[in-house]
Design an enzyme around this catalytic site. Sequence first.
Site, PDB file in Angstrom:
ATOM      1  N   ASP A  43       4.806  -2.359  -1.700  1.00 54.40           N
ATOM      2  CA  ASP A  43       3.887  -1.571  -0.890  1.00 54.40           C
ATOM      3  C   ASP A  43       4.466  -1.606   0.539  1.00 54.40           C
ATOM      4  OD1 ASP A  43       1.428  -0.326  -0.020  1.00 54.40           O
ATOM      5  OD2 ASP A  43       0.898  -2.286   0.809  1.00 54.40           O
ATOM      6  N   ASP A  60       2.486  -0.548   3.937  1.00 58.06           N
ATOM      7  CA  ASP A  60       1.544  -0.970   4.985  1.00 58.06           C
ATOM      8  C   ASP A  60       0.979  -2.360   4.686  1.00 58.06           C
ATOM      9  OD1 ASP A  60       1.720   1.581   6.246  1.00 58.06           O
ATOM     10  OD2 ASP A  60       0.226   2.389   4.878  1.00 58.06           O
ATOM     11  N   ARG A  74      -6.065   8.579   2.396  1.00 61.54           N
ATOM     12  CA  ARG A  74      -6.752   8.905   3.660  1.00 61.54           C
ATOM     13  C   ARG A  74      -8.139   9.489   3.372  1.00 61.54           C
ATOM     14  NH1 ARG A  74      -3.164  12.828   7.018  1.00 61.54           N
ATOM     15  NH2 ARG A  74      -1.617  11.298   6.276  1.00 61.54           N
ATOM     16  N   ASP A  90      -0.461  -6.043  -0.749  1.00 60.22           N
ATOM     17  CA  ASP A  90      -1.477  -6.741   0.055  1.00 60.22           C
ATOM     18  C   ASP A  90      -2.884  -6.197  -0.237  1.00 60.22           C
ATOM     19  OD1 ASP A  90      -1.116  -4.229   1.340  1.00 60.22           O
ATOM     20  OD2 ASP A  90      -2.082  -5.048   3.125  1.00 60.22           O
TER      21      ASP A  90
HETATM   22  C1  BG6 Z   1      -1.982   2.991   2.360  1.00 65.50           C
HETATM   23  C2  BG6 Z   1      -2.935   2.220   3.245  1.00 65.50           C
HETATM   24  O1  BG6 Z   1      -0.735   2.391   2.402  1.00 65.50           O
HETATM   25  O2  BG6 Z   1      -1.877   4.342   2.796  1.00 65.50           O
HETATM   26  C3  BG6 Z   1      -4.281   2.934   3.295  1.00 65.50           C
HETATM   27  O3  BG6 Z   1      -3.106   0.910   2.752  1.00 65.50           O
HETATM   28  C4  BG6 Z   1      -4.079   4.371   3.738  1.00 65.50           C
HETATM   29  O4  BG6 Z   1      -5.151   2.239   4.153  1.00 65.50           O
HETATM   30  C5  BG6 Z   1      -3.096   5.065   2.803  1.00 65.50           C
HETATM   31  O5  BG6 Z   1      -5.330   5.066   3.740  1.00 65.50           O
HETATM   32  C6  BG6 Z   1      -2.812   6.518   3.213  1.00 65.50           C
HETATM   33  O6  BG6 Z   1      -2.098   6.511   4.422  1.00 65.50           O
HETATM   34  P1  BG6 Z   1      -1.746   7.802   5.274  1.00 65.50           P
HETATM   35  O7  BG6 Z   1      -0.645   7.316   6.200  1.00 65.50           O
HETATM   36  O8  BG6 Z   1      -1.260   8.867   4.328  1.00 65.50           O
HETATM   37  O9  BG6 Z   1      -2.977   8.209   5.994  1.00 65.50           O
HETATM   38 MG    MG Z   2      -0.832  -2.221   1.874  1.00 64.90          MG
END
Ligand code: BG6
Ligand code: MG
Length: 227
Positions: free
Chosen positions: A25, A27, A65, A186
């Site tokens: 993963d 983030d 999102r 995570d």
């Molecule tokens: C994930 C995060 O990696 O990506 C989420 O853990 C997030 O919290 C999701 O909502 C979508 O991210 P993005 O950058 O497309 O808004």
């Molecule tokens: Mg994550």
Amino acid sequence: MELVRSIRSAERTISDMQIKGIIFDLDGVICSTDEFHYKAWKKMADDEGIYFDKEINERLRGVSRAESLEIILEKASRTYSDEEKTQMMEKKNQLYRDLLSEMSERNVTDEVRSTLEELRAKGLKLAIGSSSKNTAYILERIGLLSFFDDVSDGTIISRSKPDPEVFIKAAGMLHLKNDECIVVEDAKAGIDAAVSGGFASAGIGSAKDYSKCTYHLDSFSDVLAVV
Ligand code: BG6
Ligand code: MG
């Protein structure tokens, strides 16, 4: 007794499997962009007068999102139109990307960088499996865009975690079977996705103590001990 025997045999099956690839993963695993997601949603929610805190934020880990916004709106005192929701998501994403634009190679710890290099030197295939549509931008900012063998992300999936689609696509890109890969996550939603896709999983950070993880990592470099 039977139960103990079957748990032992499950443990043996997992540890005997030959792991050939790791799906990370992004983030909250490779870099701390989970903090930026929180800051951006917090500003959006505060401006709208919607209660939002770190506990609610935990439920946003790994989910898309649009699904994140729906969770935040559970605390809203009125309903929002689809157009308003689109605007709220755009606002959050702009705030988020402003924070991302300040990132550089310095936002990857020495531990993460050296662990990735050691895993590569061991001959493992390495991929990203993230729900984020900002994945390529983040990887470019932190100087890892060309490091991973493959990237499976929010731009190519139709269902986000806990659906296993993003990991199944990553394993396919690596030309590996699901049970030849470990997912490092995570998010509880990410561990659930790994389990339902038949992957071994290693939980870190918020997912470290989650009972469904195959392995529990105190620190990123601990992944070296499970491959
Ligand atoms: C994930 C995060 O990696 O990506 C989420 O853990 C997030 O919290 C999701 O909502 C979508 O991210 P993005 O950058 O497309 O808004
Ligand atoms: Mg994550």
